[in-house]
Design an enzyme around this catalytic site. Sequence first.
Site, PDB file in Angstrom:
ATOM      1  N   GLU A   1      84.989 125.751  19.451  1.00  0.00           N
ATOM      2  CA  GLU A   1      84.033 126.853  19.291  1.00  0.00           C
ATOM      3  C   GLU A   1      84.455 128.049  20.139  1.00  0.00           C
ATOM      4  OE1 GLU A   1      83.192 123.674  19.639  1.00  0.00           O
ATOM      5  OE2 GLU A   1      82.288 123.355  17.681  1.00  0.00           O
TER       6      GLU A   1
ATOM      7  N   PHE B   1      76.468 123.123  19.150  1.00  0.00           N
ATOM      8  CA  PHE B   1      77.827 123.246  19.665  1.00  0.00           C
ATOM      9  C   PHE B   1      78.113 124.626  20.238  1.00  0.00           C
ATOM     10  CE2 PHE B   1      78.874 120.046  16.087  1.00  0.00           C
ATOM     11  CZ  PHE B   1      78.232 119.048  16.786  1.00  0.00           C
TER      12      PHE B   1
ATOM     13  N   HIS C   1      72.434 117.259  17.462  1.00  0.00           N
ATOM     14  CA  HIS C   1      72.473 117.884  16.131  1.00  0.00           C
ATOM     15  C   HIS C   1      71.095 118.369  15.708  1.00  0.00           C
ATOM     16  CE1 HIS C   1      75.919 115.092  16.308  1.00  0.00           C
ATOM     17  NE2 HIS C   1      76.559 116.008  15.573  1.00  0.00           N
TER      18      HIS C   1
END
Lengths: 469, 323
Positions: free
Chosen positions: B60, B86, B127
């Site tokens: 990322e 993330f 998540h």
Amino acid sequence: MATETAVDVVMPQMGVSVSEGTITKWLKSVGEEISADEPLLEISTDKVDTEVPSPATGTLQEILSQEGETVAVGTKIAVISPEGAPAAEAADVPEPATAQAAAESEDASGAEGETATAEPAQEAEPGPAETAEARPSPQPPPAGDGRGDKAFVSPVVGRIAAEHSVDVTQVEGTGRGGRVTKKDILAFIDSGGAKETPAPAQEPAPPEAPAKPAERAPEPATVQAATPAAPQAGETVEPMTPMRKGIAEHMRRSLDTAAHVTTTFEVDMARVVAAREKLKREFQEKHGVKLTYLPLIARATIDTIGDWPWMNAEVRGDSIVVKQYVNLGIAVALEGGKGLIVPVIKSTEGLNLLGLTRAIIAIADRARSKKLLPDDVQGGTFTITNPGGFGAIHGTPIISQPQVAILDVEALVKRPVVVTDDDGNDSIAIRPMMNLCLSYDHRLVDGAYAAQFMRDLRERLQTWDESAY
Amino acid sequence: MAVKTYLQAISDGLRQEMQRDKRVYVIGEDIGVYGGAFKVTQGFQEEFGAWRVIDAPLSETAIVGSCTGAAIMGLRPVAEMQFADFISCAWDQLVTVAAKQRYRAGTAVPIVVRLPSGGGFSGGPFHSQNPESSFAHIPGLKIVCPATPADAKGLLVSAIEDPNPVLYFEHKHLYRRIKDEVPDERYTVPLGKARVHREGDDVTVVTWGAMVYTADEAAKQLESDLSVEIVDLRSLSPWDKEAVLTSVEKTSRALVLHEDTRTGGFGAEIVATIMEESFESLDAPVKRVAAPDTPVPFSPPLEKKFIPQVEDVLAGLRDLAEY
């Protein structure tokens, strides 16, 4: 009610006509140790501010009413856990706070002791002894106690109330605990509950005004009626103390009641000055008291009242009530402009100059140290006020109801005065002069009567005869 | 005008911008050949080629860093984090570089970072998060959280147009559940403007993202007793103070609802602002309904307990109404 170990402190009965008191200051905080009779808190009633002594030695365990709260007589306001006290001892300890307070006032007890016999039957409400039984049993919570939730005013309700001059306590609340919601107050306004235009004279009293017990004499609406305007820039706002409210109400009521007239007499005080100079040392050395002019003038006034009984009277309905005793009120200014109090020396006609001097000193001390009991300020029949100490030379005092006269003692000043000798020769002399101003109630006392009273008083002072006192 | 899912609206909006502006490109993990974890960019590589639909390595930092450089050089990158969670890996590039660049050097950084966020499908602690409040604290970043398909498209277009880094939070729970009419032509929804999702008079609910629908269901259930106004913020940075205060001044009661955890959540900022600026309009304390201060649990019953449910909002609204 005392539990096995704890001693309850209750709002003391500070006089037969006093039904509630405001806690102005806790002198001890929770957890602090305190001895019996040590001052525990200060309270303010509509009559006096005073200290309340602790009923027991121990630790202040709990404070139940905070500063600023007004509670009914007999309400439990604190709990003291006695130091290692066995249950039996603890149960004995909680005497009414008033008993201690009354005991403290022993320096004036001579005067008060005579009162009981001197007071006429019309005053025969429950006497001072009554105070002892006012305390022990637990009182039901005051009616106001359950209103905690309703009393909370949310920001928006407060704003709407201010904009529409609505007294929130008049609105029925549907919120939690009866709280007035925005919808409630809007519905109240829609239903015409509020005056559309601000009309202060018609608005109910501001909610913070303490509820007056019903037994009080009806009061003129003027004192508390106006809705206070919001503070403007450059202004500071503080609430009136109960004493201030009491003074305001009483002064206004007196002017609304009596037909006030004031007359002024000039008195040559040369003989009084000389007498005081002589007696001052003697009083100090023999009796340990400081002699001022006030007891001399008071003594002469009391004697003169004997010849002019309507100066010591009361207008009661259509009757004239003449008192056979002179309960002399002495106006005492409290420090810092915090108020004015008029303690009363009972049955002064029976006191000689020394006794009167002692009584004045004692009661003024108690007034300034907040140790007066409400009964100390009641039952006056004639009042002397003494702004002359500050240099005033003329005044128009307001009569303390239900009396009919008040004597204003002005400053003693040296003035050039025309004096005439025995042969009729005039000359200018420097004399110690004093103005005495008498406000009297023309409903009862006419001008000639008042002037003759003052003439005789002046004569007594100008020809002061030491042997008479 | 066609009825589209929330996901389709994002996808179509993105495609439309890429068709009309060659500076716009997309980059992310598995967004090219695979079409993205949620298939937002399905078919993009075929249409626009591998140079404008770039499969990035699992970094990322690299994604956001390269976007920042490309933006400074004049392109309009749209990065996809596979999951919003993330983005913490890209914190330094985003917060230290991209957010400060305009202030330090005067250069615009017109990047968009798409952030599939939110829970409700047992995604667990990595998540399911809603990290918007962390970035609302960073001056120099803009944040949008669309709740409807039409806003999803219109806000994406505005985000791409905007010269600042914009975090575009798209709620996964809405992807295929929410369908509505979306105009075919290009249009924008302005950043920093709220939308009144439902009009009412008694209580204001301030919320965004998936919680708009939770609030709406609660409002429907209370319809006969309580008139609830729902303000969908749509943007958190900048956020539409005027819309919130206007509504609160009307209703005098407010509940702030978010799926993010409670402490330091963006709701606290809204509550504080209401208190500071509309105190005299309040008839009750402003209330928050939010997730507890824990990671998002895997377990379905625990996750249901964690994410504010219709029942939680109902309880909050009833409590406010009774105050």
